[in-house]
Write an enzyme that holds these catalytic residues in place. Sequence first.
Site, PDB file in Angstrom:
ATOM      1  N   THR A  56     -43.730  45.888  14.707  1.00 22.82           N
ATOM      2  CA  THR A  56     -44.493  44.847  14.010  1.00 22.82           C
ATOM      3  C   THR A  56     -45.147  43.946  15.040  1.00 22.82           C
ATOM      4  OG1 THR A  56     -43.115  44.811  12.060  1.00 22.82           O
ATOM      5  CG2 THR A  56     -44.098  42.719  12.674  1.00 22.82           C
TER       6      THR A  56
ATOM      7  N   ARG B 121     -41.226  49.379  -1.000  1.00 19.12           N
ATOM      8  CA  ARG B 121     -40.420  48.483  -0.151  1.00 19.12           C
ATOM      9  C   ARG B 121     -41.315  47.519   0.655  1.00 19.12           C
ATOM     10  NH1 ARG B 121     -40.060  47.070   5.480  1.00 19.12           N
ATOM     11  NH2 ARG B 121     -37.953  46.393   5.899  1.00 19.12           N
ATOM     12  N   VAL B 122     -40.941  46.269   0.648  1.00 17.47           N
ATOM     13  CA  VAL B 122     -41.627  45.256   1.450  1.00 17.47           C
ATOM     14  C   VAL B 122     -40.578  44.566   2.311  1.00 17.47           C
ATOM     15  CG1 VAL B 122     -42.971  43.119   1.385  1.00 17.47           C
ATOM     16  CG2 VAL B 122     -43.381  44.888  -0.345  1.00 17.47           C
ATOM     17  N   GLY B 123     -40.909  44.351   3.583  1.00 16.29           N
ATOM     18  CA  GLY B 123     -39.965  43.701   4.499  1.00 16.29           C
ATOM     19  C   GLY B 123     -40.185  42.206   4.576  1.00 16.29           C
ATOM     20  N   ASP B 124     -39.741  41.645   5.683  1.00 14.54           N
ATOM     21  CA  ASP B 124     -39.801  40.188   5.859  1.00 14.54           C
ATOM     22  C   ASP B 124     -41.171  39.685   6.298  1.00 14.54           C
ATOM     23  OD1 ASP B 124     -39.325  41.659   8.286  1.00 14.54           O
ATOM     24  OD2 ASP B 124     -39.111  39.725   9.297  1.00 14.54           O
TER      25      ASP B 124
ATOM     26  N   THR C 288     -39.697  40.085  14.067  1.00 18.66           N
ATOM     27  CA  THR C 288     -39.757  41.542  13.979  1.00 18.66           C
ATOM     28  C   THR C 288     -38.333  42.083  13.919  1.00 18.66           C
ATOM     29  OG1 THR C 288     -40.535  43.587  15.020  1.00 18.66           O
ATOM     30  CG2 THR C 288     -39.820  41.848  16.503  1.00 18.66           C
TER      31      THR C 288
END
Length: 288
Positions: free
Chosen positions: A154, A182-185, A205
């Site tokens: 990232t 799915r979605v991350g931070d 990251t």
Amino acid sequence: MLSAQQDRLARAGLSAALEAGIAILNAGGPSLDAVEAAVRVLEDDPQFNAGRGSAMTAEGRVECDAAIMDGSNRRAGAVAGVRSTRNPIVLARAVMEQSPHVFLAGSGADAFARAKGIEDADPEWFETPERRRQLDELLANPDAPFDLGMKYGTVGAVARDLSGHVAAATSTGGLTGKKWGRVGDSPLIGAGTYADDRAGAISCTGAGEYFIRLGVAHEIAAITRLLGEDMLAAADGLIAELSSLGGKGGVIVAPAHGISGWAFNTPGMYRGRADSGGMRQVAIYADE
Ligand code: ASP
């Protein structure tokens, strides 16, 4: 370990991003412009997991997430699951400045980009042979548990400008083999991205699931603001907490006062920093 060629290309990409950002800051430009410019360079660079060169979903597609935040007024913009917008960070900024919203997702986010005349790109633009190889490797071992400790990449930028305003930007393709939307931070304001002039700017990251659970970016800002703790110490504290839960990753921080820096618990993290006095630093491994 990276090959000599990968190492060289990654450092060149980091330097190019730093120069894009510092040129704006040295000319008296806003930190918001600087972080956007730096992240754009990294999105276009196939070495990094954002924009072109993003990690692939289980279906072999690219779905990008990005966020940007202005510490001077705490305005923010974010997008998730973007598939046809060349620079997701440009779109995140447009969400902030040209919509009444903070966060747009999926085909709606791409439609907003088209409506605003933001440059699009074909799927071939985003896909690289290396990311395809990583996905194939993952799919060849379907029984392996989904690995949240895999290689990240990232991109993010944090900056403080000559007026003392801070900004943060983060952009990612997420995790290889991600599915079910799915979605991350990274695009979640407060988890992977945060900026507040009263504290500083933070971009994260790593294994996004852990960063979401801890609200890492906002918590670093809150500790700095409310307890008066040094931001780098607060970052070290959050990474220690992340480690205690089994999470891996790192953060970059630009405090409202003092020198920028980072904290991470991985063997390395692509990183760099620069200041108006001519300081330049680019590093990958922990012992650099
Ligand atoms: N934090 C990102 C995510 O979980 C992954 C990364 O940092 O590479 O989506």
